[in-house]
Enzyme design. Sequence first.
Site, PDB file in Angstrom:
ATOM      1  NE  ARG A 187       7.975  10.464 -18.722  1.00  0.00           N
ATOM      2  CZ  ARG A 187       7.127   9.588 -19.008  1.00  0.00           C
ATOM      3  NH1 ARG A 187       7.212   8.571 -19.736  1.00  0.00           N
ATOM      4  NH2 ARG A 187       5.928   9.674 -18.243  1.00  0.00           N
ATOM      5  CE  LYS A 194       8.573  -3.988 -14.300  1.00  0.00           C
ATOM      6  NZ  LYS A 194       7.766  -4.878 -13.347  1.00  0.00           N
ATOM      7  NE  ARG A 213       5.319   5.889 -24.020  1.00  0.00           N
ATOM      8  CZ  ARG A 213       6.305   6.624 -24.393  1.00  0.00           C
ATOM      9  NH1 ARG A 213       6.319   6.514 -25.788  1.00  0.00           N
ATOM     10  NH2 ARG A 213       7.169   7.050 -23.724  1.00  0.00           N
ATOM     11  CB  THR A 272       7.295  -2.848 -18.775  1.00  0.00           C
ATOM     12  OG1 THR A 272       7.190  -1.718 -19.882  1.00  0.00           O
ATOM     13  CG2 THR A 272       8.555  -2.690 -18.244  1.00  0.00           C
ATOM     14  CG  ASP A 273       6.199  -1.714 -24.126  1.00  0.00           C
ATOM     15  OD1 ASP A 273       6.279  -1.189 -22.995  1.00  0.00           O
ATOM     16  OD2 ASP A 273       5.356  -1.294 -24.946  1.00  0.00           O
ATOM     17  CD  GLU A 274       8.302   2.484 -20.063  1.00  0.00           C
ATOM     18  OE1 GLU A 274       9.279   2.983 -19.649  1.00  0.00           O
ATOM     19  OE2 GLU A 274       7.174   2.794 -20.009  1.00  0.00           O
ATOM     20  CE1 TYR A 319       8.199   0.626 -13.977  1.00  0.00           C
ATOM     21  CE2 TYR A 319       8.645   1.230 -16.596  1.00  0.00           C
ATOM     22  CZ  TYR A 319       7.966   0.212 -15.223  1.00  0.00           C
ATOM     23  OH  TYR A 319       6.956  -0.644 -15.721  1.00  0.00           O
ATOM     24  CB  SER A 320      12.975   1.034 -18.809  1.00  0.00           C
ATOM     25  OG  SER A 320      13.683   2.067 -18.991  1.00  0.00           O
ATOM     26  CG  LEU A 327      -1.585  10.572 -21.605  1.00  0.00           C
ATOM     27  CD1 LEU A 327      -0.711  11.745 -21.614  1.00  0.00           C
ATOM     28  CD2 LEU A 327      -1.159   9.788 -23.027  1.00  0.00           C
ATOM     29  CG  LEU A 355      -1.863  -1.211   0.987  1.00  0.00           C
ATOM     30  CD1 LEU A 355      -2.995  -1.200   2.281  1.00  0.00           C
ATOM     31  CD2 LEU A 355      -2.719  -1.194  -0.051  1.00  0.00           C
TER      32      LEU A 355
END
Length: 339
Positions: free
Chosen positions: A276, A157, A217, A125-127, A153-154, A193, A35
């Site tokens: 970004r 991952k 995207r 993820t695809d990232e 982030y990517s 987004l 949480l």
Amino acid sequence: MNIIVTGGAGFIGGNFIHYYLKEHPEDRVICVDKLTYAGNLSTLAPVMDNPNFRFCRLDICDRENVFSLFEEEKPDAVINFAAESHVDRSIENPGIFLQTNIIGTATMMDACRAFGNIRYHQVSTDEVYGDLPLDRPDLFFTETTPIHTSSPYSSSKAGADLLVQAYQRTYGLPITISRCSNNYGPYHFPEKLIPLMIANCLNDKPLPVYGEGLNVRDWLYVEDHCKAIDLILHKGRIGEVYNVGGHNEMRNIDIVKLIIEALGKDESLITYVTDRKGHDLRYAIDPTKIHEELGWLPETKFQDGIKKTIKWYLENRQWWEEIISGEYQNYYEKMYGNR
Ligand code: NAD
Ligand code: TDX
């Protein structure tokens, strides 16, 4: 089956739990979620009284308590959705991304090893493939596209994915990995987004489009992602990676205009803001492998999915208004105040 689903109070994990309990009424789901700001118990309210469901507030990095839970529940499978998931936050504060996304993944897999080599699925993820150029619409990510990341982030991952594959090769852990494109649908946290634009439109607030809004995207309705994970869990080949996505590429600006039109607002709300950092240009998945091996195809067309999503945000104002009235305001001011 007894399955542990981590990150189930978040967007995709929450949708997955609703989907899974409906599709597999004979199975039991234990949700593990810390949480964080992104976790909402109200997302799980519809299943809280289900006798086949248990919620457990727990950090996936908390080794001792994770191991105790495995001891108690003796799960048959683990699906790891839990993650820090927002690219913009990773640019501000990478540390927690490394902690949850990499150390948390290792902790969950260590528990799987310790309690009988339990089946483990990693939601990726695809990232991890980086991005594709805007002027090469013929290029797509396949499962053999090299890992090549852009954001903290990517990268976190991708680090987790490499670790998952290493646990299979080194310890024989029965793993699978899914790499999905951008999801949208109910319970999507309004920092992303589509829900951000819906919420701002409904509040007649400016719509902050990064750069020129030309980044692309590949959008997938969240329930289609849930179906793909369910199939991989039950029928996927151990050790394999499956790309999940739907040939539904759209430019950000076109999404924003579509939301404006659907809500009867004016395009003057659009505000172009500083781009970004390291912004990936285009994501596009080639889903041939999951289609040919498991028969999966996206079922919800974008035109239908976006209508359903907007309707959900109109009918569930309390869910997102509670979120944006709290700590989110500080976040919003920090990210968009002087942008
Ligand atoms: P989200 O941010 O909405 O939810 C994440 C959930 O994980 C929250 O409930 C949060 O409380 C929980 N969590 C965070 N840190 C935790 C920790 N240390 N221990 C336990 N729980 C923790 O994310 P989402 O959009 O639902 O994404 C779910 C997964 O799918 C992530 O792994 C993400 O990388 C991946 N993914 C997301 C998308 C997308 O479009 N949203 C696309 C492809 C892959
Ligand atoms: O205010 C905004 N304005 C804007 O122009 C926001 C929040 C985003 N954008 C742009 C940036 C991206 O090009 O919209 C696009 C989508 O942004 P996000 O919703 O932040 O998603 P993205 O960065 O593509 O990452 C998402 O898909 C892959 C998820 O957040 C990840 O968890 C997932 O792995």
